[in-house]
Every structure is written in structure tokens, then in C-alpha cells.
Design an enzyme around this catalytic site. Structure first.
Site, short mmCIF file in Angstrom:
data_model
loop_
_atom_site.label_atom_id
_atom_site.label_comp_id
_atom_site.label_asym_id
_atom_site.label_seq_id
_atom_site.Cartn_x
_atom_site.Cartn_y
_atom_site.Cartn_z
N ILE A 88 0.83 -1.19 0.00
CA ILE A 88 0.00 0.00 0.00
C ILE A 88 0.88 1.25 0.00
O ILE A 88 1.93 1.28 0.63
CB ILE A 88 -0.93 -0.02 1.24
CG1 ILE A 88 -1.89 -1.20 1.12
CG2 ILE A 88 -1.67 1.28 1.42
CD1 ILE A 88 -2.72 -1.46 2.35
N CYS A 89 0.41 2.28 -0.72
CA CYS A 89 1.06 3.59 -0.78
C CYS A 89 2.39 3.48 -1.53
O CYS A 89 2.40 3.09 -2.69
CB CYS A 89 1.21 4.19 0.62
SG CYS A 89 1.39 5.99 0.59
N ILE A 90 3.50 3.79 -0.91
CA ILE A 90 4.80 3.71 -1.57
C ILE A 90 5.40 2.30 -1.47
O ILE A 90 6.34 1.96 -2.17
CB ILE A 90 5.77 4.78 -1.02
CG1 ILE A 90 7.02 4.94 -1.88
CG2 ILE A 90 6.14 4.47 0.43
CD1 ILE A 90 6.77 5.46 -3.27
N PRO B 61 4.59 -0.53 -2.71
CA PRO B 61 4.76 -1.30 -3.93
C PRO B 61 6.16 -1.17 -4.55
O PRO B 61 6.61 -2.08 -5.25
CB PRO B 61 3.68 -0.75 -4.86
CG PRO B 61 2.58 -0.36 -3.92
CD PRO B 61 3.33 0.24 -2.74
N CYS C 217 -2.22 -0.94 -3.92
CA CYS C 217 -3.03 0.24 -4.22
C CYS C 217 -2.21 1.49 -3.91
O CYS C 217 -1.27 1.46 -3.12
CB CYS C 217 -4.34 0.23 -3.44
SG CYS C 217 -4.17 0.47 -1.67
#
Length: 141
Positions: free
Chosen positions: A21-23, A25, A77
Site C-alpha cells: 500500500i502507498c509507496i 509497492p 493500491c
């Protein structure tokens, strides 16, 4: 960090689902990119290029959505990479949680499933976003 790398590699090698999630990935791309996983950080071209530089496939995604790579059991996401407020961010996070929980059902006992999901989300600091949603979804029997 070697511990994070080892945790992600171990979970993935065991065929267990992962959520980013967020950064986060970008971390998934760096560690699992050679396997061709699909991930998202939203629509920032520079960060998307970084994701792809590790061998992962970046998929553009709106804040309220998620990218689900069922073949690798990896969900991601953009969350606050794009999110203007908690409502649309939570929609995307919910989709990641739903996918991870669904994939975890496949061949894993309930206690392991609950522990796995909690550990993965705690690892990436994501319990802040929807802890009630996560715990209401899990069965601790």
C-alpha cells in the site's frame, strides 16, 4: 533492509499473499520484480518507471482502486500516493485487504491466515488505515 527482503521473499516463496500500500509497492517491485509481478503506485510516471526498472509491471490505478496480480498473489493500491482524503484511500485499501484475505483462504488454516494478514499489514505500517476492517474480516478460531 535484509529483514524486510527475507520476510517478503519467504512469504512469496510459500505461495502466501502479499499486500503493498502507498509507496510500499516500490519495495515489492525491488524484491519481486524479477518474477514479473504487477503493482501500482498510482499514476506518477517517475515512480512508475522506478517500479518497472526492477522488472515489475506497473499498472496505472486510481486512488479508489487496486491492482490484483492473482498469478503471484500480490495486491497493491496507491493510497496516499494519490489520496486527497481517507474515503477514497480506504476504498483502495479495502480492495487490497479483500484480495489478500481471499487468496489466504486457499489452503491456509484460519489461524495462519489471520496471522499472515496481520503480519503483512503490520510490516508495511498499514493497520492505521483500516484496522477494524481487517479484524472484522478475520476469524481467529
Amino acid at each position: 533492509d535484509d529483514d524486510v527482503r527475507a520476510a517478503i521473499e519467504t512469504v512469496h516463496a510459500q505461495g502466501k499473499p502479499l499486500g503493498f500500500i502507498c509507496i510500499a509497492p516500490v519495495i515489492g517491485a525491488k524484491i519481486l520484480g524479477d518474477k514479473g509481478v504487477k503493482l501500482t503506485i498510482g499514476n506518477d510516471e517517475g515512480t512508475a518507471q522506478a517500479v518497472e526498472s526492477f522488472g515489475a509491471k506497473h499498472v496505472h490505478c486510481e486512488v479508489h482502486d487496486a491492482v490484483l496480480d492473482a498469478a503471484h498473489k500480490v495486491a497493491s493500491c496507491p493510497a496516499y500516493m494519490l489520496g486527497p482524503s481517507i474515503a477514497p484511500v480506504a476504498e483502495g485499501i479495502d480492495k487490497v485487504i479483500d484480495a489478500v484475505v481471499e487468496w489466504a483462504k486457499d489452503g491456509h488454516p484460519l489461524k495462519l491466515r489471520a496471522r499472515l494478514v496481520i503480519e503483512v499489514y503490520a510490516l508495511f505500517g498499514c493497520l492505521f488505515a483500516a484496522p477494524e476492517r481487517l479484524f472484522n474480516t478475520m476469524s481467529f478460531v
